[in-house]
Design an enzyme around this catalytic site. Structure first.
Site, PDB file in Angstrom:
ATOM      1  N   ASN A 281      38.199 -44.599  18.647  1.00 12.68           N
ATOM      2  CA  ASN A 281      38.172 -44.392  20.721  1.00 12.68           C
ATOM      3  C   ASN A 281      37.702 -45.516  20.929  1.00 12.68           C
ATOM      4  OD1 ASN A 281      37.035 -43.012  23.385  1.00 12.68           O
ATOM      5  ND2 ASN A 281      36.912 -40.681  22.200  1.00 12.68           N
TER       6      ASN A 281
ATOM      7  N   CYS B   4      60.963 -17.682  42.237  1.00 13.82           N
ATOM      8  CA  CYS B   4      60.421 -17.042  41.374  1.00 13.82           C
ATOM      9  C   CYS B   4      61.930 -16.605  40.447  1.00 13.82           C
ATOM     10  CB  CYS B   4      59.841 -16.572  40.697  1.00 13.82           C
ATOM     11  SG  CYS B   4      59.930 -15.829  38.558  1.00 13.82           S
TER      12      CYS B   4
ATOM     13  N   HIS C  86      46.731 -27.556  27.406  1.00 10.78           N
ATOM     14  CA  HIS C  86      46.295 -27.143  28.715  1.00 10.78           C
ATOM     15  C   HIS C  86      47.394 -27.068  29.435  1.00 10.78           C
ATOM     16  CE1 HIS C  86      41.907 -29.181  27.692  1.00 10.78           C
ATOM     17  NE2 HIS C  86      41.887 -27.630  27.059  1.00 10.78           N
TER      18      HIS C  86
ATOM     19  N   ARG D  51      50.689 -36.236  40.848  1.00 13.22           N
ATOM     20  CA  ARG D  51      50.064 -35.959  39.728  1.00 13.22           C
ATOM     21  C   ARG D  51      51.675 -36.369  38.955  1.00 13.22           C
ATOM     22  NH1 ARG D  51      46.192 -36.609  42.566  1.00 13.22           N
ATOM     23  NH2 ARG D  51      47.363 -38.228  42.361  1.00 13.22           N
TER      24      ARG D  51
ATOM     25  N   CYS E 125      54.859 -18.591  36.900  1.00 12.83           N
ATOM     26  CA  CYS E 125      54.925 -17.676  38.085  1.00 12.83           C
ATOM     27  C   CYS E 125      53.703 -17.156  37.994  1.00 12.83           C
ATOM     28  CB  CYS E 125      56.681 -16.642  38.108  1.00 12.83           C
ATOM     29  SG  CYS E 125      55.764 -14.997  39.615  1.00 12.83           S
TER      30      CYS E 125
ATOM     31  N   GLN F 218      45.094 -32.705  24.371  1.00 10.40           N
ATOM     32  CA  GLN F 218      44.442 -31.403  25.562  1.00 10.40           C
ATOM     33  C   GLN F 218      45.415 -32.302  27.445  1.00 10.40           C
ATOM     34  OE1 GLN F 218      40.708 -33.702  24.478  1.00 10.40           O
ATOM     35  NE2 GLN F 218      39.980 -31.793  25.242  1.00 10.40           N
ATOM     36  N   ASN F 219      45.902 -33.107  26.855  1.00 12.32           N
ATOM     37  CA  ASN F 219      47.075 -33.636  28.105  1.00 12.32           C
ATOM     38  C   ASN F 219      48.168 -33.335  28.960  1.00 12.32           C
ATOM     39  OD1 ASN F 219      44.799 -35.835  27.481  1.00 12.32           O
ATOM     40  ND2 ASN F 219      46.418 -37.231  26.285  1.00 12.32           N
TER      41      ASN F 219
END
Length: 237
Positions: free
Chosen positions: A202, A136, A109, A59, A117, A91-92
């Site tokens: 939309n 980390c 999100h 992704r 971590c 939200q992306n």
């Protein structure tokens, strides 16, 4: 202080889909061939970190193949030129708003180009592949770095801040949201309670369309720039 109305904008998967980012709920969406439980839960990370990392590495790499569209650019223009307050919530998890010119974005999100971590919660910017050998920098533990993404069963980020701006909003605009994912799907109701003008942009009717006063049906890349010009024109008098 400016007397211009406070604008809050919520963007969802639909705005990024126009740039070529697959949406979660499409038949050919990101989660195809993977059950949610395999790649998007804390339990999955504990069970098979290699699979989770591979899924999000793909992704992350895919972000380099897409570009911001006119809707992203228009919202950045609104933030720059509007004389009042503009709060942009998304939200992306992609960085298309930032690449479109927005400097202040609330990613409720999480963000794909950050890592966190799972042991000490230290967050870093990260555009490369994640793997189980990464250490980390804060707690020095190895193997605990995870995508900085809100997984299923986890609480969205910056919710207190979001609740605060929704209580003060004058114009609430939702762009490309499905109306299925809570708590974001309920933001319009909070905005209405605050007395806000509510606008939905939309391609289709959504699960929350009835809650909005105004509807702009069509591609965000066309509808959002026109709406931004209207808002800027109104503010300039």
């Amino acid at each position: 202080m400016s007397t211009a109305p406070h604008i809050v904008i919520l963007t969802g998967a639909g705005i990024s889909a126009e740039s070529g980012v697959p949406t979660f709920r499409d038949a050919n969406g990101l989660w195809e061939n993977h059950r949610i439980e395999e790649v998007a839960t804390l339990e999955a990370f504990g069970r098979n970190r290699a699979l989770v990392h591979r899924f999000y590495n793909l992704r992350r790499a895919a972000l380099a193949t897409v570009e911001p569209n006119p809707a992203h650019v228009a919202l950045a223009k609104l933030q720059r030129e509007y004389p009042g307050r503009v709060t942009l919530i998304t939200q992306n998890v992609d960085d298309l708003h930032e690449r479109g010119g927005s400097r202040e974005v609330i990613h409720m999100h999480g963000e794909l180009l950050k890592a966190r971590c799972a042991h000490c919660d230290d967050v870093i910017s990260w555009g490369l592949d994640l793997n189980e050998t990464l250490q980390c920098g804060a707690c020095r533990r190895t193997g605990w770095m995870r995508p900085h993404i809100v997984w299923f069963g986890e609480v969205p980020m910056r919710m207190e801040e979001i609740q605060s701006v929704l209580n003060e909003v004058d114009i609430f605009i939702a762009v490309g949201t499905s109306g299925h994912v809570y708590p974001a799907a309920g933001f319009v109701q909070v905005a209405k309670f605050a007395g806000a003008r509510t606008i939905e942009v939309n391609m289709d009717v959504t699960a929350m369309s009835d809650a909005f006063q105004e509807h702009l049906v069509g591609k965000a890349g066309k509808k959002v720039p026109a709406l931004v010009e209207e808002l800027l024109g109104n503010a300039r008098g």
